[in-house]
Design a protein around this motif. Structure first.
Motif, PDB file in Angstrom:
ATOM      1  N   GLU A  67      18.953 135.552 111.224  1.00  0.00           N
ATOM      2  CA  GLU A  67      20.282 135.204 111.708  1.00  0.00           C
ATOM      3  C   GLU A  67      20.442 135.501 113.182  1.00  0.00           C
ATOM      4  OE1 GLU A  67      20.674 137.606 108.730  1.00  0.00           O
ATOM      5  OE2 GLU A  67      20.063 135.747 107.725  1.00  0.00           O
ATOM      6  N   ARG A  68      19.757 136.578 113.628  1.00  0.00           N
ATOM      7  CA  ARG A  68      19.946 136.983 115.020  1.00  0.00           C
ATOM      8  C   ARG A  68      18.833 136.455 115.912  1.00  0.00           C
ATOM      9  NH1 ARG A  68      20.748 141.971 112.438  1.00  0.00           N
ATOM     10  NH2 ARG A  68      18.800 142.708 113.346  1.00  0.00           N
ATOM     11  N   ALA A  69      18.096 135.497 115.407  1.00  0.00           N
ATOM     12  CA  ALA A  69      16.966 135.017 116.206  1.00  0.00           C
ATOM     13  C   ALA A  69      17.404 134.390 117.509  1.00  0.00           C
ATOM     14  CB  ALA A  69      16.141 134.026 115.395  1.00  0.00           C
ATOM     15  N   ALA A  70      18.610 133.916 117.560  1.00  0.00           N
ATOM     16  CA  ALA A  70      19.077 133.259 118.785  1.00  0.00           C
ATOM     17  C   ALA A  70      19.607 134.250 119.799  1.00  0.00           C
ATOM     18  CB  ALA A  70      20.155 132.245 118.449  1.00  0.00           C
ATOM     19  N   PHE A  71      19.786 135.500 119.382  1.00  0.00           N
ATOM     20  CA  PHE A  71      20.407 136.475 120.294  1.00  0.00           C
ATOM     21  C   PHE A  71      19.394 137.570 120.590  1.00  0.00           C
ATOM     22  CE2 PHE A  71      24.099 134.254 119.373  1.00  0.00           C
ATOM     23  CZ  PHE A  71      24.260 134.156 118.006  1.00  0.00           C
ATOM     24  N   PRO A  72      18.619 137.374 121.579  1.00  0.00           N
ATOM     25  CA  PRO A  72      17.560 138.355 121.828  1.00  0.00           C
ATOM     26  C   PRO A  72      18.093 139.748 122.054  1.00  0.00           C
ATOM     27  CG  PRO A  72      17.227 136.426 123.182  1.00  0.00           C
ATOM     28  CD  PRO A  72      18.556 136.260 122.525  1.00  0.00           C
ATOM     29  N   ARG A  73      19.298 139.883 122.653  1.00  0.00           N
ATOM     30  CA  ARG A  73      19.793 141.222 122.913  1.00  0.00           C
ATOM     31  C   ARG A  73      20.093 141.979 121.637  1.00  0.00           C
ATOM     32  NH1 ARG A  73      24.616 141.896 125.113  1.00  0.00           N
ATOM     33  NH2 ARG A  73      24.814 143.786 126.277  1.00  0.00           N
ATOM     34  N   ARG A  74      20.595 141.225 120.667  1.00  0.00           N
ATOM     35  CA  ARG A  74      20.961 141.911 119.429  1.00  0.00           C
ATOM     36  C   ARG A  74      19.907 141.745 118.362  1.00  0.00           C
ATOM     37  NH1 ARG A  74      26.226 138.789 118.308  1.00  0.00           N
ATOM     38  NH2 ARG A  74      26.240 137.911 120.407  1.00  0.00           N
ATOM     39  N   LEU A  75      18.739 141.347 118.758  1.00  0.00           N
ATOM     40  CA  LEU A  75      17.736 140.983 117.773  1.00  0.00           C
ATOM     41  C   LEU A  75      17.347 142.154 116.884  1.00  0.00           C
ATOM     42  CD1 LEU A  75      15.986 138.723 116.843  1.00  0.00           C
ATOM     43  CD2 LEU A  75      14.331 139.305 118.559  1.00  0.00           C
ATOM     44  N   TRP A  76      17.050 143.275 117.513  1.00  0.00           N
ATOM     45  CA  TRP A  76      16.549 144.406 116.746  1.00  0.00           C
ATOM     46  C   TRP A  76      17.674 145.353 116.401  1.00  0.00           C
ATOM     47  CZ3 TRP A  76      11.802 144.512 114.773  1.00  0.00           C
ATOM     48  CH2 TRP A  76      10.837 143.668 115.313  1.00  0.00           C
ATOM     49  N   GLU A  77      17.849 145.575 115.114  1.00  0.00           N
ATOM     50  CA  GLU A  77      18.878 146.494 114.660  1.00  0.00           C
ATOM     51  C   GLU A  77      18.233 147.848 114.421  1.00  0.00           C
ATOM     52  OE1 GLU A  77      20.579 145.211 111.057  1.00  0.00           O
ATOM     53  OE2 GLU A  77      21.453 147.172 110.607  1.00  0.00           O
ATOM     54  N   ARG A  78      18.926 148.891 114.871  1.00  0.00           N
ATOM     55  CA  ARG A  78      18.302 150.217 114.824  1.00  0.00           C
ATOM     56  C   ARG A  78      19.074 151.110 113.893  1.00  0.00           C
ATOM     57  NH1 ARG A  78      16.834 153.904 120.011  1.00  0.00           N
ATOM     58  NH2 ARG A  78      18.914 154.790 119.919  1.00  0.00           N
ATOM     59  N   VAL A  79      18.360 151.817 113.019  1.00  0.00           N
ATOM     60  CA  VAL A  79      18.994 152.746 112.086  1.00  0.00           C
ATOM     61  C   VAL A  79      18.319 154.091 112.221  1.00  0.00           C
ATOM     62  CG1 VAL A  79      19.304 153.288 109.660  1.00  0.00           C
ATOM     63  CG2 VAL A  79      19.551 150.935 110.449  1.00  0.00           C
ATOM     64  N   LEU A  80      19.119 155.129 112.405  1.00  0.00           N
ATOM     65  CA  LEU A  80      18.540 156.474 112.516  1.00  0.00           C
ATOM     66  C   LEU A  80      18.191 156.973 111.133  1.00  0.00           C
ATOM     67  CD1 LEU A  80      17.983 158.982 114.248  1.00  0.00           C
ATOM     68  CD2 LEU A  80      20.321 159.663 113.838  1.00  0.00           C
ATOM     69  N   LEU A  81      16.980 157.478 110.982  1.00  0.00           N
ATOM     70  CA  LEU A  81      16.570 158.017 109.687  1.00  0.00           C
ATOM     71  C   LEU A  81      16.807 159.517 109.664  1.00  0.00           C
ATOM     72  CD1 LEU A  81      13.212 156.076 109.401  1.00  0.00           C
ATOM     73  CD2 LEU A  81      15.345 155.581 108.210  1.00  0.00           C
ATOM     74  N   SER A  82      17.053 160.024 108.468  1.00  0.00           N
ATOM     75  CA  SER A  82      17.361 161.446 108.400  1.00  0.00           C
ATOM     76  C   SER A  82      16.110 162.267 108.619  1.00  0.00           C
ATOM     77  CB  SER A  82      17.977 161.765 107.045  1.00  0.00           C
ATOM     78  OG  SER A  82      17.010 162.356 106.207  1.00  0.00           O
TER      79      SER A  82
END
Lengths: 295, 324
Positions: A67-82
């Motif tokens: 879905e975010r392939a068109a938006f390079p800035r938001r491409l990678w979503e980051r989640v902090l792991l515990s």
């Protein structure tokens, strides 16, 4: 579409992240999950992709969706792991639910590896660290040069010899070394101290002899020892002095034997006499009791 | 210059001068563009300088002879030791304060003969052959010393163990690129720690004309030129390594000679050839030390209280200033 991308980058054309070696191809892309250049691990050629990366000791899960392939800035979503290992694994599962098995599995593997090396880093920092101090060439050169000059200025051998002679003079070695002046002085002191009946004439003669001896000593250093020994014999008046002489003799011979056993050059003087020497007779009131040395 | 002794044709910034005149002040040899000629002129100039110097010397000598007894005393040539910047911490032999300090500092038990020195010699991690051999030789030189391998142990942990086993001193020889280059000397029951840079280490086999091995006799000790307060404390540190009563039968002497802040260590065997002549023969390793820092307590790089650190920018400014 990803297939096209892969057919271009993977096989035919140039991929700047690709590193080829004899046996394998590696991918230098920082989001790559396995580090190899494969169809399934190329982050450019898969529109749905996830990785685990760590920053400053904390692990993050990065996810990329179509879905975010068109938006390079938001491409990678980051989640902090515990920080808790099991909890983090659950979080990975939770976030990557319904994702392909391969990516899930590899993410967890990568996360495990990362935590292991983080533990090792923490353990090592507690142990001894080796601190590398860079050498500065100019300073090293300067110090070496100054050391050489200081060595020349120090004149070590002379200094040591001087110090040793000083100590000899100050009698720190006590009775070990008998050089004629010392023995004679000691003998004189003994004579003054112990024998009560000392006539002045004797003393005068002794003094004269002492002066004469001293003069001889200074001028002809080579023959000093040989001449000296005899003169010492001639002057001894009391038996005690004779005894002392004998002791002194023995000590000297012992010393000589000691030094011989050590393999050094034997002590000159009493041990060996090369030069022809003259036996000087002085007229005295008292005659020597015994002569320990052959003339 | 051309104008000096020979008017060189086609060269001229000044008027053609007579024969014996020196260079006019506006001209210098370096102004000639042609290298060969410039070189030639320079050599000529140098020769002239030398001649003048010689003439001056001769004249002075003649004057001196002419005056005979009344001549002024010969000028003492300046050496770095002569010109040394006076250090205000130089110890006066009669200084009471220093004497009192020394009676109550960490070395007092040694100097009062309450403790016998026992030394532990070790290295940094994974020593190479040269360092190991050097340690062994050092152990033969210093009586009552033991060499132990480091095996990755932390100094902070081995120090309490050493104290428990009655060691009085700890020597750590640091190694870099297969040669020993640093020495940490720590007096153990919370004594000062000195860190030295070690250079020109020569093992026994590299010393020419050496004698046999050092024997087990306790050697004498010579400490030369430790003048300032700092030098004094370092000297005492070295003295505390050796037992008090040297065995003169052994005829061995260990020397720590300080010259311009470099401490030279030598180990000799001496023999008195006569009243005024002594022969010395070098056995044993030799090395030179330069003090880098002196710390109050035992070895602690982080929290230690430094009594003296060598700060290059502040302390190395003058060539005539020394600290030991």
């Amino acid at each position: 579409s990803p297939q096209v991308v892969w057919s271009m980058l993977g096989n035919r054309q140039f991929c700047s992240y690709k590193m080829t070696t004899k046996t394998q191809n590696f991918c230098r892309n920082e989001y790559n999950l396995t580090g190899l250049c494969n169809r399934s691990s190329c982050p450019l050629a898969n529109s749905q992709y996830a990785t685990v990366r760590e920053e400053k000791g904390r692990c993050y899960l990065y996810m990329k969706t179509i879905e975010r392939a068109a938006f390079p800035r938001r491409l990678w979503e980051r989640v902090l792991l515990s920080k808790n290992y099991e909890k983090a694994l659950e979080e990975i599962d939770e976030n990557l639910i319904y994702w392909p098995r391969f990516i899930r599995h590899k993410c967890k593997q990568r996360f495990t590896k990362i935590t292991q090396y983080l533990i090792r880093i923490r353990k090592l920092t507690l142990k001894r660290q080796r601190k590398l101090v860079p050498l500065r060439r100019k300073i090293e050169r300067r110090e070496n040069r100054r050391e050489e000059k200081a060595l020349i200025a120090a004149q070590l051998d002379n200094a040591i010899e001087k110090e040793l002679l000083e100590r000899l003079k100050q009698d720190t070695y006590g009775d070990i070394y008998n050089f004629p002046i010392h023995a004679f002085d000691k003998a004189l002191q003994q004579q003054d101290a112990e024998s009560e009946s000392e006539s002045d004439a004797e003393r005068e003669e002794d003094d004269d002899d002492e002066d004469v001896d001293k003069r001889e000593f200074v001028e002809a250093e080579d023959s000093e020892l040989s001449d000296f020994e005899d003169m010492d014999k001639l002057e001894t008046s009391s038996e005690e002095e004779d005894e002392e002489e004998e002791e002194v003799e023995e000590e000297v011979e012992e010393e000589a034997s000691h030094s011989k056993s050590k393999g050094k050059t034997p002590l000159k003087g009493p041990a060996r006499r090369k030069r022809p020497y003259i036996e000087i007779e002085y007229e005295k009131e008292t005659e020597p009791g015994t002569k320990t040395k052959a003339a | 210059a051309g104008e000096g002794n020979e008017p060189v044709p086609g060269h001229g910034t000044g008027p053609p001068a007579p024969e014996r005149v020196l260079f006019p002040p506006t001209f210098s040899v370096s102004e000639i563009k042609n290298k060969q000629r410039r070189h030639f002129m320079f050599l000529r100039w140098k020769q002239q300088q030398r001649k003048e110097k010689l003439a001056l010397k001769k004249k002075r000598k003649k004057e001196r002879e002419a005056l005979g007894d009344k001549a002024p005393p010969k000028a003492v040539p300046k050496t770095i030791e002569n010109q040394r910047v006076y250090d205000e911490t130089t110890v006066d032999p009669n200084d009471e304060e220093v004497a009192f300090d020394e009676a109550t500092d960490e070395f007092a038990p040694y100097f009062n003969r309450q403790t016998v020195p026992k030394i532990l010699i070790t290295t940094s991690d994974r020593p190479r052959g040269r360092t190991v051999r050097f340690c062994e030789q050092l152990a033969t030189v210093i009586p009552n010393s033991h060499v132990y391998y480091r095996r990755g142990l932390a100094l902070k942990r081995i120090i309490p163990q050493c104290i428990a086993r009655d060691f009085t001193d700890l020597i750590v020889i640091n190694e870099d690129r297969k040669i020993p280059n640093g020495l940490v000397l720590s007096h153990l029951p919370d004594g000062p720690t000195a860190h030295f840079r070690m250079s020109s280490v020569r093992l026994r086999k590299e010393i020419k004309r050496k004698g046999k091995e050092p024997t087990e006799h306790v050697p004498e000790l010579i400490l030369n030129n430790f003048t300032t307060r700092l030098g004094h404390s370092i000297g005492r540190m070295f003295a505390a390594l050796f037992p008090h009563d040297p065995q003169f039968i052994g005829r061995q002497v260990a020397t720590f000679h300080n010259q311009r802040d470099y401490i030279f260590f030598r180990f000799h065997r001496y023999i008195f050839k006569s009243e005024k002549k002594v022969g010395i023969q070098e056995l044993g390793p030799r090395f030179t030390l330069k003090l880098r820092s002196l710390q109050k307590g035992t070895f602690d790089s982080k929290f230690g209280e430094y009594e003296w650190i060598h700060k290059r920018r502040e302390m190395d400014t003058s060539r005539r200033k020394f600290h030991l």
